[in-house]
Design an enzyme around this catalytic site. Structure first.
Site, PDB file in Angstrom:
ATOM      1  CD  GLN A  16      61.487 -34.130 128.639  1.00  0.00           C
ATOM      2  OE1 GLN A  16      61.662 -35.129 129.334  1.00  0.00           O
ATOM      3  NE2 GLN A  16      62.405 -33.192 128.523  1.00  0.00           N
ATOM      4  CE  LYS A  74      50.871 -15.772 116.080  1.00  0.00           C
ATOM      5  NZ  LYS A  74      52.177 -15.049 116.086  1.00  0.00           N
ATOM      6  CG  ASN A  95      53.564 -28.050 126.575  1.00  0.00           C
ATOM      7  OD1 ASN A  95      53.102 -28.009 125.435  1.00  0.00           O
ATOM      8  ND2 ASN A  95      54.827 -28.409 126.807  1.00  0.00           N
ATOM      9  NE  ARG A 103      49.170 -13.949 125.052  1.00  0.00           N
ATOM     10  CZ  ARG A 103      49.681 -14.576 126.101  1.00  0.00           C
ATOM     11  NH1 ARG A 103      49.234 -14.301 127.328  1.00  0.00           N
ATOM     12  NH2 ARG A 103      50.628 -15.488 125.961  1.00  0.00           N
ATOM     13  CB  VAL A 136      58.384 -23.858 134.659  1.00  0.00           C
ATOM     14  CG1 VAL A 136      59.052 -25.069 135.292  1.00  0.00           C
ATOM     15  CG2 VAL A 136      57.893 -22.925 135.755  1.00  0.00           C
ATOM     16  CD  GLU A 138      63.036 -32.160 134.210  1.00  0.00           C
ATOM     17  OE1 GLU A 138      63.158 -32.574 135.376  1.00  0.00           O
ATOM     18  OE2 GLU A 138      62.056 -32.438 133.496  1.00  0.00           O
ATOM     19  CG  ASP A 167      60.021 -30.849 130.844  1.00  0.00           C
ATOM     20  OD1 ASP A 167      59.079 -30.055 130.931  1.00  0.00           O
ATOM     21  OD2 ASP A 167      61.164 -30.494 130.520  1.00  0.00           O
ATOM     22  N   GLY A 245      64.035 -45.084 152.289  1.00  0.00           N
ATOM     23  CA  GLY A 245      63.007 -45.969 152.808  1.00  0.00           C
ATOM     24  C   GLY A 245      63.250 -46.485 154.210  1.00  0.00           C
ATOM     25  N   GLY A 246      64.306 -46.005 154.878  1.00  0.00           N
ATOM     26  CA  GLY A 246      64.577 -46.449 156.232  1.00  0.00           C
ATOM     27  C   GLY A 246      65.558 -47.601 156.313  1.00  0.00           C
ATOM     28  CD  GLN A 247      65.183 -51.926 155.808  1.00  0.00           C
ATOM     29  OE1 GLN A 247      66.266 -52.266 156.272  1.00  0.00           O
ATOM     30  NE2 GLN A 247      64.034 -52.305 156.355  1.00  0.00           N
TER      31      GLN A 247
END
Length: 414
Positions: A16, A74, A95, A103, A136, A138, A167, A245-247
């Protein structure tokens, strides 16, 4: 003209995070050549299948607008073909687990020797440090990047989100890194390494929680539901559905919630819009009560505030509430299910949701390009079948003759 027309991407990504990046570049017109193992392909072709013996939606929805070549890297002949692809491409994206390409004999130094203009872009789980060699996925990224520890309710366990912020979020970061490196190459004439760690990407999206970690040193976080009757520890706590957001905001039930798991709406009691909200609810008396008329007065009993709002919202559907509150500039949003989003006509009109026809699985829905350019429109094309473009890429991109292609097949390289 497509924005990235003329840019060629050597796509070594899978699952992904990487495919999110290369698909976005393909939507913008880059020629993305997806390299896959002969007879096997990307693992997601066969994962979570809903129809037997066809490419899964997991694969198709992450690999639109790409060409597929099967290549055994290979083998000696396969490595030769791979080297020629590096020579002719502008970008290589991967990834793999740490050190996989090294290698194979394709270190960054070796790639620079083959093509000094090559941009080599990688998604990794972690940056340099104690976890850099760890694998690792998601949810691991969400847990190690600060998202899980700050998601959920205070009296419950940490939670991962439904959005794929580890991801897909990191894939978007990598795409930005690639186009930035391409722009830099126009001035420098050289390629460079681009690396995005999933932990870094998740933490970047959790910046308001890092903000709150520092605010916590100077007193309680008054917009969090723990205030004023709960307790704060030494780390940013989970805050349920409170706004970051403070609201003050919260998810409240709507009419039909007993049978519909998504019959809810998010309502924000923004200071400037609160009088209109109170009047719409028929609670004008709040505007004369100091415990209700000001943000400071409401703050100590927000649970009661939203409890009263919920009594009102439960008498109407979430869409009826939207129709009432939107003209009053009261910030709110219905909880939309995936079914509702799939059927929303406006998202089809903008290309945010697209119907695609596939030769083996038929028609299906997918998300389209979320970025709209005025002069470079995107068109979503189906994902490739495994190795569908092998001969085409060998002949058109690498200049192989019919005999050379046959020889590569006989050698088991493609």
């Amino acid at each position: 003209m497509k924005a990235l027309e003329g840019v060629r991407i050597l796509d070594m990504t899978h699952v992904q995070s990487g495919p999110t990046c290369t698909q976005l570049l393909a939507w913008f017109g880059a020629d993305v050549i997806k390299v896959e193992r002969p007879g096997v392909g990307d693992a997601t072709r066969g994962q979570l299948r809903d129809i037997p013996d066809v490419d899964s939606l997991y694969f198709t929805m992450l690999n639109h607008n790409k060409r597929s070549i099967t290549l055994n890297t290979k083998s000696d002949t396969g490595k030769e073909i791979f080297t020629k692809l590096i020579e002719t491409c502008d970008v290589m994206a991967e990834n793999f687990a740490p050190g996989a390409l090294d290698r194979m004999g394709f270190t960054w130094e070796r790639i620079q020797e083959i093509n000094p203009r090559m941009i080599y872009a990688s998604v990794k789980g972690f940056g340099p440090g104690p976890y850099e060699d760890c694998k690792v996925y998601e949810n691991v990224a969400q847990c190690t990047g600060g998202s899980a520890s700050t998601t959920g309710f205070d009296d419950g366990p940490p939670l991962v989100t439904g959005a794929q912020i580890g991801d897909s979020g990191t894939g978007l970061n990598l795409a930005l890194g690639i186009v930035t490196a391409l722009y830099h190459r126009e001035k420098s004439g050289r390629g460079q390494r681009v690396t995005c760690a999933m932990q870094d990407g998740v933490l970047n999206l959790c910046r308001v929680k890092m903000r709150d970690q520092q605010r916590l040193q100077h007193g309680p976080l008054k917009e969090y539901p723990q205030y004023p009757n709960g307790t704060f520890g030494d780390a940013t706590p989970r805050s349920g559905n409170a706004s970051g957001g403070g609201q003050p905001g919260w998810i409240v039930k709507c009419k039909g919630w007993e049978n519909d798991p998504d019959a809810y709406i998010y309502v924000i009691t923004q200071a400037a819009a609160f009088p209109a909200l109170a009047k719409a609810m028929g609670r004008e008396e709040w505007l004369e009560d100091p415990e209700w008329s000001t943000p400071e007065g409401r703050l100590p009993h927000l649970d009661q505030v939203f409890g009263e709002i919920e009594k009102w919202t439960m008498t109407k559907t979430k869409f009826e509430i939207m129709d009432i509150l939107n003209p009053l500039n009261v910030p709110c949003g219905p909880i939309l299910s995936m079914k509702e989003l799939a059927e929303e006509w406006s998202l089809r009109d903008t290309g945010t949701v697209v119907e695609v026809d596939h030769p083996t699985r038929g028609k299906y829905l997918t998300v389209g390009n979320p970025i709209k350019l005025s002069d470079s429109p995107s068109e979503v094309q189906r994902s490739p079948l495994l190795g569908e473009h092998t001969d085409e890429i060998l002949s058109e991109v690498l200049g192989y003759s019919t005999e050379e292609i046959a020889a590569a097949k006989d050698a088991g390289a493609v």
